[in-house]
Scaffold this motif. Structure first.
Motif, PDB file in Angstrom:
ATOM      1  N   TYR A   1       1.166 -21.300   8.119  1.00 29.52           N
ATOM      2  CA  TYR A   1       2.448 -21.844   8.583  1.00 29.52           C
ATOM      3  C   TYR A   1       3.614 -21.092   7.944  1.00 29.52           C
ATOM      4  CZ  TYR A   1       6.379 -24.981   9.166  1.00 29.52           C
ATOM      5  OH  TYR A   1       7.621 -25.489   9.466  1.00 29.52           O
TER       6      TYR A   1
ATOM      7  N   THR B   1       3.979 -17.676   9.590  1.00 31.69           N
ATOM      8  CA  THR B   1       4.201 -17.576  11.035  1.00 31.69           C
ATOM      9  C   THR B   1       5.257 -18.517  11.598  1.00 31.69           C
ATOM     10  OG1 THR B   1       2.471 -19.199  11.564  1.00 31.69           O
ATOM     11  CG2 THR B   1       1.807 -16.873  11.406  1.00 31.69           C
ATOM     12  N   ALA B   2       5.768 -19.446  10.822  1.00 33.73           N
ATOM     13  CA  ALA B   2       6.669 -20.472  11.368  1.00 33.73           C
ATOM     14  C   ALA B   2       7.884 -19.875  12.066  1.00 33.73           C
ATOM     15  CB  ALA B   2       7.110 -21.441  10.279  1.00 33.73           C
ATOM     16  N   SER B   3       8.439 -18.824  11.523  1.00 32.92           N
ATOM     17  CA  SER B   3       9.632 -18.252  12.143  1.00 32.92           C
ATOM     18  C   SER B   3       9.290 -17.337  13.323  1.00 32.92           C
ATOM     19  CB  SER B   3      10.442 -17.474  11.107  1.00 32.92           C
ATOM     20  OG  SER B   3       9.679 -16.388  10.626  1.00 32.92           O
TER      21      SER B   3
ATOM     22  N   TRP C   1       6.510 -17.942  15.507  1.00 34.51           N
ATOM     23  CA  TRP C   1       5.691 -18.615  16.511  1.00 34.51           C
ATOM     24  C   TRP C   1       6.433 -19.810  17.080  1.00 34.51           C
ATOM     25  CZ3 TRP C   1       1.313 -22.401  15.213  1.00 34.51           C
ATOM     26  CH2 TRP C   1       0.514 -22.629  16.337  1.00 34.51           C
TER      27      TRP C   1
ATOM     28  N   GLY D   1       5.397 -22.330  18.747  1.00 35.94           N
ATOM     29  CA  GLY D   1       4.699 -23.604  18.588  1.00 35.94           C
ATOM     30  C   GLY D   1       4.444 -23.962  17.150  1.00 35.94           C
ATOM     31  N   SER D   2       5.362 -23.590  16.269  1.00 35.74           N
ATOM     32  CA  SER D   2       5.108 -23.746  14.841  1.00 35.74           C
ATOM     33  C   SER D   2       5.043 -25.199  14.376  1.00 35.74           C
ATOM     34  CB  SER D   2       6.146 -22.982  14.031  1.00 35.74           C
ATOM     35  OG  SER D   2       7.437 -23.451  14.326  1.00 35.74           O
ATOM     36  N   LEU D   3       5.367 -26.140  15.214  1.00 38.94           N
ATOM     37  CA  LEU D   3       5.259 -27.547  14.840  1.00 38.94           C
ATOM     38  C   LEU D   3       3.794 -28.005  14.866  1.00 38.94           C
ATOM     39  CD1 LEU D   3       6.919 -29.996  14.019  1.00 38.94           C
ATOM     40  CD2 LEU D   3       7.133 -30.577  16.424  1.00 38.94           C
TER      41      LEU D   3
ATOM     42  N   LEU E   1       1.048 -26.817  13.389  1.00 38.26           N
ATOM     43  CA  LEU E   1       0.363 -26.878  12.092  1.00 38.26           C
ATOM     44  C   LEU E   1       0.841 -28.054  11.230  1.00 38.26           C
ATOM     45  CD1 LEU E   1      -0.012 -23.078  11.298  1.00 38.26           C
ATOM     46  CD2 LEU E   1      -1.705 -24.656  12.232  1.00 38.26           C
TER      47      LEU E   1
ATOM     48  N   GLN F   1      11.274 -29.157  10.437  1.00 36.21           N
ATOM     49  CA  GLN F   1      11.013 -28.190  11.512  1.00 36.21           C
ATOM     50  C   GLN F   1      11.709 -28.628  12.798  1.00 36.21           C
ATOM     51  OE1 GLN F   1       9.189 -25.291  11.260  1.00 36.21           O
ATOM     52  NE2 GLN F   1       9.681 -24.802  13.375  1.00 36.21           N
TER      53      GLN F   1
ATOM     54  N   THR G   1      11.809 -25.069   5.819  1.00 36.95           N
ATOM     55  CA  THR G   1      10.652 -25.848   5.360  1.00 36.95           C
ATOM     56  C   THR G   1       9.922 -25.163   4.206  1.00 36.95           C
ATOM     57  OG1 THR G   1       9.237 -24.791   7.006  1.00 36.95           O
ATOM     58  CG2 THR G   1      10.290 -26.861   7.655  1.00 36.95           C
TER      59      THR G   1
ATOM     60  N   THR H   1       6.742 -26.944   1.960  1.00 36.93           N
ATOM     61  CA  THR H   1       5.467 -26.321   2.320  1.00 36.93           C
ATOM     62  C   THR H   1       4.867 -25.609   1.116  1.00 36.93           C
ATOM     63  OG1 THR H   1       6.285 -26.024   4.580  1.00 36.93           O
ATOM     64  CG2 THR H   1       4.310 -24.807   3.965  1.00 36.93           C
TER      65      THR H   1
END
Length: 152
Positions: A33, A36-38, A40, A42-44, A46, A108, A114, A118
């Motif tokens: 997460y 890749t959060a920034s 992707w 669909g990062s919510l 994970l 998010q 986050t 995290t």
């Protein structure tokens, strides 16, 4: 009150090997997460997976935990030994993880950073997975000292 740790106990034993594998899976998810959060859209996904899993493991429905299923499979496939430990501190820690996951998902959704929650979640998962160190006992001890009447 003494400086001794106070851990919740309930006399129900769980497999510490499985618990540590689940913590390793949480660590892996948190790292993926973070990386890749920034990138992707669909990062919510994970944080929601962690939210659901911690919610199940922090309740009476722990047997339905997706990460628990994976850890059970790994224990069986790798023929890992059983090491008993009391379930109550692990359930308490799962409830703390639930709070962190809720915070991460909420941040998010709000478009806020986050990284810190995290990273803290990943640190606690790394300590449990790698060293068998459960931060939940320390948090519980602090809670008992700050709110002694809450347990009555």
């Amino acid at each position: 009150m003494s400086k001794q740790l106070i851990c919740p106990t309930d006399g129900v034993q769980v497999n510490e090997t499985k618990v540590r594998l689940v913590a390793g899976l949480v660590l892996t998810i948190a790292i993926v997460y973070l990386l890749t959060a920034s990138l992707w859209a669909g990062s919510l996904l994970l944080p929601l997976l962690l939210l659901i899993d911690f919610g199940l493991r922090g309740s009476e429905w722990a047997r339905y935990s997706p990460l628990g299923y994976v850890a059970d499979w790994l224990v069986s496939a790798l023929n890992l030994s059983y090491k008993g430990t009391d379930q109550a501190p692990k359930r308490f820690a799962a409830r703390i993880g639930l709070g962190f996951s809720l915070l991460i998902a909420g941040l998010q959704l709000a478009g806020s950073p986050t990284l810190i929650p995290t990273a803290v979640l990943a640190l606690f998962a790394a300590l449990e997975s790698g060293l068998g160190f459960c931060a939940g006992c320390y948090v519980y001890t602090l809670y008992v000292r700050l709110f002694p009447k809450a347990l009555n």
